[in-house]
Motif scaffolding. Structure first.
Motif, mmCIF file in Angstrom:
data_model
loop_
_atom_site.group_PDB
_atom_site.id
_atom_site.type_symbol
_atom_site.label_atom_id
_atom_site.label_comp_id
_atom_site.label_asym_id
_atom_site.label_seq_id
_atom_site.Cartn_x
_atom_site.Cartn_y
_atom_site.Cartn_z
ATOM 1 N N LYS A 83 -16.891 6.746 -1.645
ATOM 2 C CA LYS A 83 -15.527 6.414 -1.242
ATOM 3 C C LYS A 83 -15.031 5.173 -1.970
ATOM 4 O O LYS A 83 -13.856 5.095 -2.366
ATOM 5 N N THR A 101 -5.475 5.374 4.976
ATOM 6 C CA THR A 101 -5.954 4.191 4.260
ATOM 7 C C THR A 101 -5.360 2.928 4.861
ATOM 8 O O THR A 101 -6.055 1.915 5.034
ATOM 9 N N ILE A 102 -4.077 2.984 5.185
ATOM 10 C CA ILE A 102 -3.422 1.819 5.798
ATOM 11 C C ILE A 102 -4.067 1.507 7.140
ATOM 12 O O ILE A 102 -4.289 0.338 7.483
ATOM 13 N N SER A 159 -7.175 2.109 7.988
ATOM 14 C CA SER A 159 -8.497 1.542 7.719
ATOM 15 C C SER A 159 -8.392 0.059 7.384
ATOM 16 O O SER A 159 -9.130 -0.770 7.932
ATOM 17 N N TYR A 160 -7.470 -0.277 6.484
ATOM 18 C CA TYR A 160 -7.235 -1.693 6.187
ATOM 19 C C TYR A 160 -6.791 -2.441 7.436
ATOM 20 O O TYR A 160 -7.195 -3.582 7.685
ATOM 21 N N ARG A 194 -13.337 5.454 -5.355
ATOM 22 C CA ARG A 194 -11.989 6.037 -5.349
ATOM 23 C C ARG A 194 -10.917 4.991 -5.079
ATOM 24 O O ARG A 194 -9.757 5.174 -5.465
ATOM 25 N N VAL A 195 -11.287 3.908 -4.393
ATOM 26 C CA VAL A 195 -10.279 2.908 -4.009
ATOM 27 C C VAL A 195 -10.469 1.572 -4.716
ATOM 28 O O VAL A 195 -9.537 0.779 -4.799
ATOM 29 N N LEU A 217 0.834 -1.201 0.000
ATOM 30 C CA LEU A 217 0.000 0.000 0.000
ATOM 31 C C LEU A 217 0.870 1.254 0.000
ATOM 32 O O LEU A 217 0.571 2.226 -0.713
ATOM 33 N N GLN A 218 1.936 1.220 0.794
ATOM 34 C CA GLN A 218 2.856 2.352 0.828
ATOM 35 C C GLN A 218 3.472 2.585 -0.546
ATOM 36 O O GLN A 218 3.581 3.717 -1.020
ATOM 37 N N ARG A 258 -0.530 5.026 -1.065
ATOM 38 C CA ARG A 258 -1.708 5.153 -0.225
ATOM 39 C C ARG A 258 -1.358 5.912 1.059
ATOM 40 O O ARG A 258 -0.306 5.673 1.650
ATOM 41 N N PRO A 259 -2.228 6.819 1.518
ATOM 42 C CA PRO A 259 -1.943 7.576 2.738
ATOM 43 C C PRO A 259 -2.035 6.694 3.985
ATOM 44 O O PRO A 259 -2.608 5.598 3.952
ATOM 45 N N CYS A 276 2.244 1.977 -3.344
ATOM 46 C CA CYS A 276 1.245 2.509 -4.275
ATOM 47 C C CYS A 276 0.854 3.942 -3.932
ATOM 48 O O CYS A 276 -0.034 4.518 -4.592
#
Length: 280
Positions: A247, A61-62, A64-65, A250-251, A52-53, A57-58, A55
């Protein structure tokens, strides 16, 4: 109850253990880590966070996952299950409260996403599939068989094939069969929701059109059934069931029938199911 190749498990009395945790770090290159009950970093999750990093992703987001994965990890720990021994199907069935599931003739056919290659489900004959399904019906002796309607619900060729085989098998075993379907108006409502969010973008394969049935049977299940369906869809793709639609777009990487179906369910209500009688 949960069936994962061993004894069935009682989900009613199960209590999710408060073990492990999602820990925020001072390292911007690794803002969060998931730890297990012993305080050790859960490496498969840590590797996913790294992707994720990479890519871009903020951290939010990490996180939330991470919260979703923490609940899943605790669930596995509560049952003593290894993460790599549990499939998405196991997880989705657990969310839905399904007691038991199994593959049909495991290894005989391969899922090729509708591509007609040798050995694929798409190239299987209706008679061969019906024979395998009939064997299961005769073993389980169900009161009713539920499948998708003649259009496969989404128009996918594999789904249409399964419909034909299931209807044929159940008819030969004298078991009533009901097929799920969507109305053209349902599809239109889903597209109406997506239009303002994704202006000018095409969503869906074009095969998912819905169908009018002469003798529909609409079931309005309790609200908790809709919540279970959302959670089960999340096991297929993270957030597909529970993220707000604005949302999600967007993801979520795709613009196919999965996204369209999600919008349709938002429009008609997640607890709504439509069935038509195929075999009585």
């Amino acid at each position: 109850m949960l069936e994962t190749g061993s004894a069935a498990r009682d989900l009613v009395s199960f209590v999710l253990p408060e073990s492990g945790g999602l820990v925020e770090t001072a390292d911007p290159g690794r803002p969060y880590v998931l730890i297990d009950a012993d305080g050790a970093v859960v490496e498969p999750v840590n590797a996913f966070f790294g992707e994720l990093q990479a890519c871009g992703r903020p951290a939010s987001t990490i996180r939330s996952y991470g919260m979703d994965l923490l609940r899943w990890w605790r669930f596995l720990a509560g049952w003593g299950l290894a993460w790599d021994r549990v499939t998405r199907v196991d997880a989705a069935c657990t969310r839905l409260g399904v007691n038991e599931w199994n593959w049909l003739a495991e290894g005989r056919w391969t899922d090729t996403a509708g591509q007609p290659t040798p050995g694929s489900l798409t190239t299987a004959s209706v008679s061969d599939l019906a024979e395998v399904i009939a064997d299961q019906i005769q073993t389980i002796i169900p009161d009713v068989v539920l499948t998708v309607g003649p259009d496969g619900l989404t128009g996918h060729p594999d789904h249409i094939l399964i419909h034909r085989a299931a209807a044929s098998a159940a008819a030969s075993c004298d078991v009533p069969v009901f097929g799920s379907y969507l109305l053209p108006a349902d599809i239109a409502q889903g597209r109406d929701l997506l239009g303002p969010i994704l202006p000018g973008e095409r969503v869906g394969s074009g095969r998912m059109t819905g169908r009018d049935e002469p003798s529909p049977a609409t079931l309005a299940a309790p609200a908790r059934a809709g919540e279970a369906r959302r959670a089960a869809l999340d096991e297929y793709a993270n957030g597909l069931g529970t993220l707000a639609l604005k949302k999600l777009v967007r993801v979520f990487p795709g613009r196919g029938d999965s996204l369209l179906l999600r919008a349709v369910l938002d429009a008609i209500g997640w607890q709504t199911e439509r069935y038509t009688c195929l075999v009585t």
